[in-house]
Design an enzyme around this catalytic site. Structure first.
Site, PDB file in Angstrom:
ATOM      1  N   SER A  14       0.827  -1.215   0.000  1.00 54.55           N
ATOM      2  CA  SER A  14       0.000   0.000   0.000  1.00 54.55           C
ATOM      3  C   SER A  14       0.860   1.264   0.000  1.00 54.55           C
ATOM      4  O   SER A  14       0.473   2.279  -0.600  1.00 54.55           O
ATOM      5  CB  SER A  14      -0.982   0.010   1.177  1.00 54.55           C
ATOM      6  OG  SER A  14      -0.336   0.302   2.391  1.00 54.55           O
ATOM      7  N   HIS A 110       8.307   3.506   8.699  1.00 51.35           N
ATOM      8  CA  HIS A 110       8.116   2.600   9.837  1.00 51.35           C
ATOM      9  C   HIS A 110       6.883   3.052  10.634  1.00 51.35           C
ATOM     10  O   HIS A 110       6.740   4.246  10.906  1.00 51.35           O
ATOM     11  CB  HIS A 110       9.364   2.598  10.728  1.00 51.35           C
ATOM     12  CG  HIS A 110       9.249   1.633  11.867  1.00 51.35           C
ATOM     13  ND1 HIS A 110       9.395   0.275  11.702  1.00 51.35           N
ATOM     14  CD2 HIS A 110       8.937   1.832  13.174  1.00 51.35           C
ATOM     15  CE1 HIS A 110       9.202  -0.330  12.863  1.00 51.35           C
ATOM     16  NE2 HIS A 110       8.924   0.594  13.779  1.00 51.35           N
ATOM     17  N   ASP A 142      20.253   3.031   7.475  1.00 55.08           N
ATOM     18  CA  ASP A 142      21.630   2.549   7.603  1.00 55.08           C
ATOM     19  C   ASP A 142      21.586   1.047   7.887  1.00 55.08           C
ATOM     20  O   ASP A 142      20.539   0.416   7.716  1.00 55.08           O
ATOM     21  CB  ASP A 142      22.401   3.351   8.671  1.00 55.08           C
ATOM     22  CG  ASP A 142      21.752   3.247  10.043  1.00 55.08           C
ATOM     23  OD1 ASP A 142      20.998   2.279  10.284  1.00 55.08           O
ATOM     24  OD2 ASP A 142      22.020   4.122  10.882  1.00 55.08           O
ATOM     25  N   ASP A 146      15.691  -0.015  11.669  1.00 52.74           N
ATOM     26  CA  ASP A 146      14.834   1.149  11.903  1.00 52.74           C
ATOM     27  C   ASP A 146      15.595   2.297  12.560  1.00 52.74           C
ATOM     28  O   ASP A 146      15.094   2.967  13.470  1.00 52.74           O
ATOM     29  CB  ASP A 146      13.608   0.743  12.732  1.00 52.74           C
ATOM     30  CG  ASP A 146      12.772  -0.308  12.024  1.00 52.74           C
ATOM     31  OD1 ASP A 146      12.707  -0.262  10.776  1.00 52.74           O
ATOM     32  OD2 ASP A 146      12.205  -1.186  12.695  1.00 52.74           O
TER      33      ASP A 146
HETATM   34  C1  GRF Z   1       3.787  -0.541   6.759  1.00 49.32           C
HETATM   35  O1  GRF Z   1       3.108  -0.415   7.978  1.00 49.32           O
HETATM   36  C2  GRF Z   1       5.186   0.004   6.857  1.00 49.32           C
HETATM   37  O2  GRF Z   1       5.289   1.096   7.716  1.00 49.32           O
HETATM   38  C3  GRF Z   1       5.949  -1.161   7.410  1.00 49.32           C
HETATM   39  O3  GRF Z   1       5.400  -2.290   6.790  1.00 49.32           O
HETATM   40  C4  GRF Z   1       4.056  -1.995   6.404  1.00 49.32           C
HETATM   41  C5  GRF Z   1       3.972  -2.241   4.923  1.00 49.32           C
HETATM   42  O4  GRF Z   1       2.668  -2.052   4.442  1.00 49.32           O
HETATM   43  N1  GRF Z   1       7.373  -1.002   7.203  1.00 49.32           N
HETATM   44  P1  GRF Z   1       2.417  -1.948   2.881  1.00 49.32           P
HETATM   45  O5  GRF Z   1       3.015  -3.213   2.263  1.00 49.32           O
HETATM   46  O6  GRF Z   1       3.103  -0.717   2.377  1.00 49.32           O
HETATM   47  O7  GRF Z   1       0.939  -1.892   2.717  1.00 49.32           O
END
Ligand code: GRF
Length: 202
Positions: A14, A110, A142, A146
């Site tokens: 998404s 994140h 890096d 996270d």
């Molecule tokens: C999101 O919550 C993103 O922040 C995290 O993994 C999830 C991925 O969701 N790193 P999508 O595949 O972008 O819908």
């Protein structure tokens, strides 16, 4: 000059779609999504990319040492002349080789207010901890999990009625919004990095 963005993902995609919509709508000017790479051949994000006629590549990671794998991914990104790498639900740590191959040109989204709740199930971690505000972070990447200088964050309230699903949905909406903004900032180059701080260059 058209910036060429490569997206790495492992799942539903998404955030990739939000970036693709923003590029199409001109919210991220002078850019194209050039290639989407996944370590998971069945990632729905790959289908979503193909439906938009964006080139895709599945590169399974099973059994490969981290750097060996990352060299394959970097080679594909080079093939497409990518100058910005966006991680969008990419469930792998990057090797020092990969980070050095795209210096300060790798971004991640994140679903927490870092440095709180890194790693997996951040929204559940936030609920379990009992914080009253949660959110999301776009940061430079890096070799650490996270970590890396923070470009943008957005805050959402945690409601008494929330479960993991409702909180995740509220955060996700903000993820889609700030990822576009962060990519625009980085591509326009109007920032400087001072220590861990990403500052307006004006
Ligand atoms: C999101 O919550 C993103 O922040 C995290 O993994 C999830 C991925 O969701 N790193 P999508 O595949 O972008 O819908």
């Amino acid at each position: 000059m058209t910036h060429r963005i490569g997206v790495l993902l492992s799942g539903r995609g998404s955030n990739f779609e939000a970036l693709a919509d923003s590029v199409s709508a001109g919210r991220i000017p002078n850019a194209e999504l050039s290639i989407v790479v996944s370590n998971k051949p069945n990632a729905p994000g790959l289908e979503r990319a193909a439906a938009r006629n964006i080139p895709t590549r599945a590169i399974p990671s099973k059994g490969l040492e981290r750097e060996v794998y990352d060299r394959q991914v970097a080679a594909v990104l080079r093939e497409y002349n990518v100058d910005l790498v966006c991680l969008a639900g990419y469930m792998r740590l990057l090797s020092p080789f990969f980070v050095a191959a795209f210096p300060q040109r790798i971004l991640n989204i994140h679903p927490s207010l870092l440095p709180s709740f890194p790693g997996l199930e951040s929204q559940k971690q936030a609920l379990d901890y009992g914080v009253k505000f949660a959110g999301c972070t776009v940061h430079f990447v890096d070799e650490n999990l996270d970590a890396g200088p923070i470009i943008l964050q957005a805050v959402v309230p945690v409601l008494d009625s929330d479960d993991e699903h409702t909180l995740s949905a509220r955060i996700l909406k903000e993820e889609h919004r700030i990822y576009t903004q962060a990519v625009k900032i980085v591509l326009e180059g109007n920032y400087k990095i001072a220590g861990r701080r990403v500052l307006d260059s004006v």
